[in-house]
Design a protein around this motif. Sequence first.
Motif, PDB file in Angstrom:
ATOM      1  N   SER A 467       0.819  -1.226   0.000  1.00  0.00           N
ATOM      2  CA  SER A 467       0.000   0.000   0.000  1.00  0.00           C
ATOM      3  C   SER A 467       0.844   1.264   0.000  1.00  0.00           C
ATOM      4  O   SER A 467       0.596   2.202   0.759  1.00  0.00           O
ATOM      5  N   HIS A 468       1.839   1.318  -0.862  1.00  0.00           N
ATOM      6  CA  HIS A 468       2.691   2.503  -0.933  1.00  0.00           C
ATOM      7  C   HIS A 468       2.036   3.635  -1.721  1.00  0.00           C
ATOM      8  O   HIS A 468       2.186   4.808  -1.364  1.00  0.00           O
ATOM      9  N   LEU A 469       1.320   3.305  -2.789  1.00  0.00           N
ATOM     10  CA  LEU A 469       0.703   4.353  -3.598  1.00  0.00           C
ATOM     11  C   LEU A 469      -0.508   4.972  -2.915  1.00  0.00           C
ATOM     12  O   LEU A 469      -0.816   6.150  -3.133  1.00  0.00           O
ATOM     13  N   VAL A 470      -1.209   4.183  -2.101  1.00  0.00           N
ATOM     14  CA  VAL A 470      -2.414   4.705  -1.466  1.00  0.00           C
ATOM     15  C   VAL A 470      -2.065   5.708  -0.369  1.00  0.00           C
ATOM     16  O   VAL A 470      -2.877   6.563  -0.018  1.00  0.00           O
ATOM     17  N   ILE A 471      -0.834   5.620   0.170  1.00  0.00           N
ATOM     18  CA  ILE A 471      -0.439   6.535   1.241  1.00  0.00           C
ATOM     19  C   ILE A 471      -0.234   7.937   0.683  1.00  0.00           C
ATOM     20  O   ILE A 471       0.548   8.154  -0.234  1.00  0.00           O
ATOM     21  N   ASP A 472      -0.976   8.878   1.235  1.00  0.00           N
ATOM     22  CA  ASP A 472      -0.916  10.291   0.858  1.00  0.00           C
ATOM     23  C   ASP A 472      -1.284  10.545  -0.598  1.00  0.00           C
ATOM     24  O   ASP A 472      -0.874  11.556  -1.184  1.00  0.00           O
ATOM     25  N   ALA A 482      -5.331  10.809   9.334  1.00  0.00           N
ATOM     26  CA  ALA A 482      -5.188   9.802  10.395  1.00  0.00           C
ATOM     27  C   ALA A 482      -6.415   8.905  10.525  1.00  0.00           C
ATOM     28  O   ALA A 482      -6.714   8.408  11.606  1.00  0.00           O
ATOM     29  N   ALA A 483      -7.118   8.698   9.418  1.00  0.00           N
ATOM     30  CA  ALA A 483      -8.232   7.760   9.445  1.00  0.00           C
ATOM     31  C   ALA A 483      -7.760   6.344   9.133  1.00  0.00           C
ATOM     32  O   ALA A 483      -8.293   5.369   9.656  1.00  0.00           O
ATOM     33  N   ARG A 484      -6.764   6.234   8.271  1.00  0.00           N
ATOM     34  CA  ARG A 484      -6.218   4.936   7.885  1.00  0.00           C
ATOM     35  C   ARG A 484      -4.788   5.149   7.403  1.00  0.00           C
ATOM     36  O   ARG A 484      -4.482   6.160   6.775  1.00  0.00           O
ATOM     37  N   PHE A 485      -3.931   4.191   7.696  1.00  0.00           N
ATOM     38  CA  PHE A 485      -2.525   4.332   7.346  1.00  0.00           C
ATOM     39  C   PHE A 485      -2.020   3.209   6.447  1.00  0.00           C
ATOM     40  O   PHE A 485      -0.846   3.193   6.092  1.00  0.00           O
ATOM     41  N   TYR A 486      -2.855   2.290   6.085  1.00  0.00           N
ATOM     42  CA  TYR A 486      -2.435   1.141   5.280  1.00  0.00           C
ATOM     43  C   TYR A 486      -3.676   0.518   4.655  1.00  0.00           C
ATOM     44  O   TYR A 486      -4.813   0.862   4.997  1.00  0.00           O
ATOM     45  N   GLY A 487      -3.451  -0.410   3.729  1.00  0.00           N
ATOM     46  CA  GLY A 487      -4.578  -1.106   3.124  1.00  0.00           C
ATOM     47  C   GLY A 487      -5.300  -0.265   2.082  1.00  0.00           C
ATOM     48  O   GLY A 487      -4.753   0.683   1.523  1.00  0.00           O
TER      49      GLY A 487
END
Length: 727
Positions: A467-472, A482-487
């Motif tokens: 899940s690198h692309l979904v981050i930020d 800060a709702a979700r940090f992965y997946g």
Amino acid sequence: MPCPASRRAARPGVRSALVLLAALLAVLVAPTTACAATPDDHPVLLVGVAGVRWDDVDRTTTPALWELSRTASVGLVATRAISARSCPADGWLTVSAGIRAADERTDDGACLTLDEPAGGDVPRWSDYVASASSQSYGAKPGLLGDRLEDAGTTTTAIGPGAAIALADSDGSVAGGYEALPDDATGITDAVRTALGSSRLVVVDAGAVQVPVSGEPLGEEALAAARAPQVHAVDERIGAAIAAAPADTTVLVVSLATEGRSTLQLAAATGPAPRGGTYADDLLTSGSTQQDGLIQVIDVTPTMLESVGLGEGTLPGATISPTPGPTSADERVDGLVDIQRHAGYASYVSGGYTTRIVVLDALLFAAAAAVLLVLGGAGRTRRALLRVLQVAATALAAGPVAGFLAGLVPWWRAEHPTPAFRWTVLGITAVVTAIALAGPWRRVIWGPAGVVAGLTVGTLAIDAVTGSHLVIDAPWGAQRLVAARFYGMSNQGFALLVAAGPILAAAVAAPLLRRGRRGLAVACTAGLGLVLIVVDGAPGLGSDFGGPPALLVAFALLTAVVAGRRVTWRAALTVCVVGALVVGAFAFADYLRPADSRTHVGRFVATALDGGLWDTLDRKISTNISLLTSWRYLLLTLSGVAITWLVLRAARRGPLAGLDDAVPLLRATVAAIGAGLGVGFLINDSGIVIPAAGFSVAVPCLVALVAQWRRTTPVPPSADAPGSRADE
């Protein structure tokens, strides 16, 4: 795995797929054993501050933090409590409750001042409790103090914020309290004395704050206002940690922001609560599952674990050291880069969403005019249809371009905002060219299927690879939110629900035309099965609300591809199965060790601990509040309108013959609509789900219809010869 060639061969293939799914789920969610190390009887020191970032740290102006950056485990802190900007009291209340909590604000939005305790009682404690009870997180200020008192753990609080953190549920400071001395020597003496008699010592080392009302400060004025405050906080931090013996677990955490929402600073030294040592690496926690990133809610379970009380069922997780770059400069530079990325990603996301909504609304209006109003034949009409097809394909590519932009470090540019826009435009152009230039361009489902395939492939591969692309990403899991940090993010799963059936239909349509129904069924069901696992499995998508929506969408489409009629009983069965699938994912995740659970397993733990209704109330409230967002409302309503107009015109009107040419079109639209409807009902993102899904599904529909009508100059009647077979 190749798909079976007939219906008879499909049955063992389906059985094999189910066996494979069961085995995969067993591996992904099987409980594992982990033995937490029994902590030694060493002291624990928390030095809390507010408004301090790693880009503030310098060898000369902040020597204490500079030294920590060389030898300690370092990380960033997501400080969001209730709102994007947090106050010092919010951070200390969150430590006290172990869950997000916040103080009230003044009328102009400024933070209230923390007052010294009087007679061991925290001032305004009843206000803190009332504020927390109104915020639907189920926060109970005083939880940490109560647990420490019940266990007989000796504590000392130094400074007003520390008093909040160690207060019990009645607002009395658990253990001793001392006001923060005015000079560094006094702070060192006070902390040394406290560590000599207390197992846990908490120090409020002050805050860096800038005005939030009045004229906003420019960059130079802001830096000038912050610099002396940062220097003063650094002196207090250095004085506090100078008193700590070598075997002390020391946590230095910036618990809140200053004037703007940014990731904050964290560092730790000494013994880690689950074994090992905080030194020369990065910090992480089970709540973020990101190297170099923790949350404020992780501080409470870390302190409890450090004094041997366990982290319990709190939403946070123990802060742990994790390997990072070997060079201190590389570690800090990497954290500053993440901080910059998170800040600019949050800044550009609003404009990105607004542009997609406005352009989609204009596209839908143009589609209504070109497809449903303009008639006749001729070069001009074909040119307009071609322009409409290209524009629709490009807009359908926009959402996945927002995720793929993460492959390009645009935030490092001198002017990040235009760099992001040009990056998205460039990727959109590439995806559009691929969709319209290949051999599939002559197939009715071809361009739409390519865009859908690239969307599905990007999100699925990203979930499997960390899940690198979904981050930020603008529609991803943003660190500052800060709702979700992965997946899988909620918008990401909505794109899967929308693009997945389009891809499946693009694969199944030519198979059906060739009479290979069994193969078409197997491929459609297989794609749905893969996406459900990728989206919902802990450690992959870790998504709670996505699997039911995907199951509904693909079950309906698979039934139509199989030539079966969809009944209410069948639809109800699918919903029940979907609920069971999600329940299985969630409970299996809950069975894993607490520090290995994803947010799905933590939700089950919260529910079993009595926090279910608070969580549901918060999600329902969020869902309702989003209904008034004009951007998501406009995109949803306009998408529904143009889809209804197109399908109505295809039955009797200027698009007559479309149903014969594309027999899976209605089933695909129905599957997407049902899936997004389920996602809307069971996710706290509410109307964001259908809006995000429509951003790819409806432009794909427009592009498909434009291509069909461009190659069918005179709309045929329903029974006219020459109506095209689905290609």
